[in-house]
Design an enzyme around this catalytic site. Structure first.
Site, PDB file in Angstrom:
ATOM      1  N   CYS A 111       0.811  -1.052  -0.132  1.00 48.99           N
ATOM      2  CA  CYS A 111       0.074  -0.016  -0.025  1.00 48.99           C
ATOM      3  C   CYS A 111       0.904   1.482  -0.119  1.00 48.99           C
ATOM      4  CB  CYS A 111      -0.979  -0.053   1.298  1.00 48.99           C
ATOM      5  SG  CYS A 111      -2.110  -1.432   1.175  1.00 48.99           S
ATOM      6  N   HIS A 240      -3.140   7.267   1.982  1.00 47.71           N
ATOM      7  CA  HIS A 240      -3.651   5.852   1.405  1.00 47.71           C
ATOM      8  C   HIS A 240      -4.929   5.650   1.969  1.00 47.71           C
ATOM      9  CE1 HIS A 240      -3.995   1.773   0.717  1.00 47.71           C
ATOM     10  NE2 HIS A 240      -3.717   1.158   1.858  1.00 47.71           N
ATOM     11  N   ASN A 270     -10.126  -0.310  -0.529  1.00 44.33           N
ATOM     12  CA  ASN A 270      -8.527  -0.162  -0.661  1.00 44.33           C
ATOM     13  C   ASN A 270      -8.143  -0.807  -1.793  1.00 44.33           C
ATOM     14  OD1 ASN A 270      -5.947  -0.592  -0.065  1.00 44.33           O
ATOM     15  ND2 ASN A 270      -6.205  -1.377   2.232  1.00 44.33           N
TER      16      ASN A 270
HETATM   17  O1  UT7 Z   1      -3.735  -1.394   3.436  1.00 46.88           O
HETATM   18  C1  UT7 Z   1      -3.043  -1.655   4.487  1.00 46.88           C
HETATM   19  C2  UT7 Z   1      -3.765  -0.738   5.823  1.00 46.88           C
HETATM   20  N1  UT7 Z   1      -4.814  -1.448   6.169  1.00 46.88           N
HETATM   21  C3  UT7 Z   1      -5.522  -0.744   6.974  1.00 46.88           C
HETATM   22  O2  UT7 Z   1      -5.249   0.299   7.401  1.00 46.88           O
HETATM   23  C4  UT7 Z   1      -6.613  -1.708   7.681  1.00 46.88           C
HETATM   24  C5  UT7 Z   1      -6.720  -1.168   9.146  1.00 46.88           C
HETATM   25  N2  UT7 Z   1      -7.771  -2.078  10.061  1.00 46.88           N
HETATM   26  C6  UT7 Z   1      -9.156  -1.745   9.786  1.00 46.88           C
HETATM   27  O3  UT7 Z   1      -9.456  -0.882   9.092  1.00 46.88           O
HETATM   28  C7  UT7 Z   1      -9.979  -2.271  10.688  1.00 46.88           C
HETATM   29  O4  UT7 Z   1      -9.315  -3.208  11.750  1.00 46.88           O
HETATM   30  C8  UT7 Z   1     -11.116  -3.340  10.089  1.00 46.88           C
HETATM   31  C9  UT7 Z   1     -11.866  -2.417   9.303  1.00 46.88           C
HETATM   32  C10 UT7 Z   1     -10.083  -4.147   9.251  1.00 46.88           C
HETATM   33  C11 UT7 Z   1     -11.675  -4.101  10.974  1.00 46.88           C
HETATM   34  O5  UT7 Z   1     -12.394  -3.426  12.206  1.00 46.88           O
HETATM   35  P1  UT7 Z   1     -12.283  -3.874  13.639  1.00 46.88           P
HETATM   36  O6  UT7 Z   1     -13.186  -2.782  14.452  1.00 46.88           O
HETATM   37  O7  UT7 Z   1     -10.920  -3.912  14.285  1.00 46.88           O
HETATM   38  O8  UT7 Z   1     -12.958  -5.226  13.569  1.00 46.88           O
HETATM   39  P2  UT7 Z   1     -12.535  -6.551  14.205  1.00 46.88           P
HETATM   40  O9  UT7 Z   1     -11.626  -7.140  13.052  1.00 46.88           O
HETATM   41  O10 UT7 Z   1     -11.931  -6.506  15.470  1.00 46.88           O
HETATM   42  O11 UT7 Z   1     -13.881  -7.545  14.223  1.00 46.88           O
HETATM   43  C12 UT7 Z   1     -14.931  -7.414  14.967  1.00 46.88           C
HETATM   44  C13 UT7 Z   1     -16.163  -8.005  14.910  1.00 46.88           C
HETATM   45  C14 UT7 Z   1     -15.568  -9.629  15.106  1.00 46.88           C
HETATM   46  O12 UT7 Z   1     -16.625 -10.176  15.589  1.00 46.88           O
HETATM   47  P3  UT7 Z   1     -16.464 -10.633  17.226  1.00 46.88           P
HETATM   48  O13 UT7 Z   1     -15.207 -11.442  17.276  1.00 46.88           O
HETATM   49  O14 UT7 Z   1     -16.304  -9.314  17.915  1.00 46.88           O
HETATM   50  O15 UT7 Z   1     -17.795 -11.323  17.459  1.00 46.88           O
HETATM   51  C15 UT7 Z   1     -15.546  -9.985  13.557  1.00 46.88           C
HETATM   52  O16 UT7 Z   1     -15.698 -11.249  13.507  1.00 46.88           O
HETATM   53  O17 UT7 Z   1     -16.467  -8.117  13.657  1.00 46.88           O
HETATM   54  C16 UT7 Z   1     -16.426  -9.149  12.818  1.00 46.88           C
HETATM   55  N3  UT7 Z   1     -16.448  -8.855  11.546  1.00 46.88           N
HETATM   56  C17 UT7 Z   1     -17.213  -8.765  10.698  1.00 46.88           C
HETATM   57  N4  UT7 Z   1     -18.746  -8.725  10.718  1.00 46.88           N
HETATM   58  C18 UT7 Z   1     -19.559  -8.725   9.654  1.00 46.88           C
HETATM   59  C19 UT7 Z   1     -15.057  -8.764  10.790  1.00 46.88           C
HETATM   60  N5  UT7 Z   1     -15.436  -8.438   9.642  1.00 46.88           N
HETATM   61  C20 UT7 Z   1     -16.727  -8.277   9.437  1.00 46.88           C
HETATM   62  C21 UT7 Z   1     -17.608  -8.268   8.186  1.00 46.88           C
HETATM   63  N6  UT7 Z   1     -18.998  -8.406   8.508  1.00 46.88           N
HETATM   64  N7  UT7 Z   1     -17.024  -8.026   7.249  1.00 46.88           N
END
Ligand code: UT7
Length: 313
Positions: A111, A240, A270
């Site tokens: 990225c 980005h 992204n």
């Molecule tokens: O390109 C390189 C740079 N990349 C980035 O900068 C990305 C950085 N990270 C992020 O943007 C965020 O961490 C995400 C958007 C990827 C994820 O957000 P989050 O608030 O950190 O969510 P999480 O991964 O901690 O997941 C929270 C919950 C989980 O469920 P439980 O374990 O709390 O029951 C996941 O299983 O949300 C669930 N979950 C989803 N639910 C519905 C994860 N993905 C999804 C989804 N739809 N697509």
């Protein structure tokens, strides 16, 4: 000698996949995706290659620049989704453009690839090793996704953007002022694809988020400070495009008004190395980029790699 910005171009494959479309194939929803990321839709290739996306973006930049393809002597293509192991996708772009005099190579910083490529092109141009450069970010991130993993497949999209840069003797302040790059390979395992353990994209989202908000702000401030500017001097911050929450967080921490902080993640998702030139070209097409604008580009990606470039249009 300065590396002056001449024109930009971009291309998105026509097929659009919305959050609602995705919720039919994975257990997810617009209600989860949009508030957490700012993403509503992404463009996804059908049979277009990375070289195809890059070639169209370059053709558009060449047309706006008024350059012929054979006047270009350097092509740097930032991509983590090359079409083949070898040759470089940049070589295919060179052929497709008919840029017969250009040396052409790929750059892999995921990225952060576009900022790495800008910085590299700047060194060639300032050193007199090239006169006209095409700097491209082009990705088919869809090829690296596990479409059953809702944690990653909803985040990415495909597309390409390109800048035409020219070496120019000038006393005016214009062109690339500076770039600062960093790599921390100790964090290689928080975001990766193509390993035995993770054949498709794996991301520790929270860790990447933490690094992204801290490091993109830090390096943006560093490139401004080192060159005698403050955040108040910039026309736009173009980070980005991974997550609108990250983008807005950086803008607020730097004290920037919302209209100076550019976000196109809603429609593109992204697109890795393509995200910055895509966001920029969208602004250019809307007539929002003017001579004299001072722009900070900043990115963080797998590696981890990060950096910032300061450009005076
Ligand atoms: O390109 C390189 C740079 N990349 C980035 O900068 C990305 C950085 N990270 C992020 O943007 C965020 O961490 C995400 C958007 C990827 C994820 O957000 P989050 O608030 O950190 O969510 P999480 O991964 O901690 O997941 C929270 C919950 C989980 O469920 P439980 O374990 O709390 O029951 C996941 O299983 O949300 C669930 N979950 C989803 N639910 C519905 C994860 N993905 C999804 C989804 N739809 N697509």
């Amino acid at each position: 000698m300065k590396s002056v910005f001449v024109a930009s171009g971009s291309f998105l494959p026509p097929k659009v996949v919305t959050n609602d479309d995705l919720s039919k194939i994975v257990d997810s929803s617009d209600e989860w995706i949009f508030p957490r990321t700012g993403i509503k839709q992404r463009h996804i290739v059908e049979d277009e290659t990375t070289a195809d996306l890059a070639t169209i973006a370059c053709e558009r930049a060449l047309e706006k620049a008024g350059w012929t393809a054979d006047s270009v002597d350097l092509i740097i293509l930032a991509t983590s989704t090359p079409d083949m192991d070898f040759p470089a996708t940049a070589a295919v772009v060179q052929k497709q453009l008919g840029a017969s005099k250009a040396i052409s190579f790929d750059m892999q910083a995921v990225c952060s690839g576009f900022v790495y490529a800008l910085s590299t092109a700047d060194l060639y141009l300032k050193a007199g090793k090239a006169k006209r450069a095409l700097v491209i970010g082009a990705e088919r991130m869809s090829s690296l996704l596990d479409w059953t993993d809702r944690g990653t497949c909803v985040l990415f999209g495909d597309g390409a953007g390109a800048f035409a840069l020219e070496a120019k003797e000038t006393t005016e302040e214009e062109g690339l002022i500076d770039s600062i790059l960093y790599t921390d390979g100790t964090q290689a395992d928080i975001l990766c694809a193509g390993s035995k353990e993770h054949p498709k994209t794996f991301m520790n989202g929270r860790e990447v988020f933490r690094h992204a908000v801290a490091k993109m702000e830090e390096v943006s401030r560093e490139v401004l400070d080192k060159n005698g500017y403050t955040a108040d001097d910039i026309t736009y911050l173009i980070p980005h495009q991974a997550n609108d929450r990250i983008i807005q967080h950086i803008g607020k921490s730097m004290g920037l008004p919302a209209d100076k902080v550019i976000s196109s993640v809603r429609n593109h998702a992204n697109t890795s190395a393509a995200s910055i030139p895509l966001a920029f070209d969208e602004m250019a097409q809307a007539g929002k980029i003017k001579k004299g604008d001072l722009i900070v580009f900043t990115a963080l990606g797998a590696g981890i790699t990060w950096g910032a470039s300061l450009l005076r249009i």
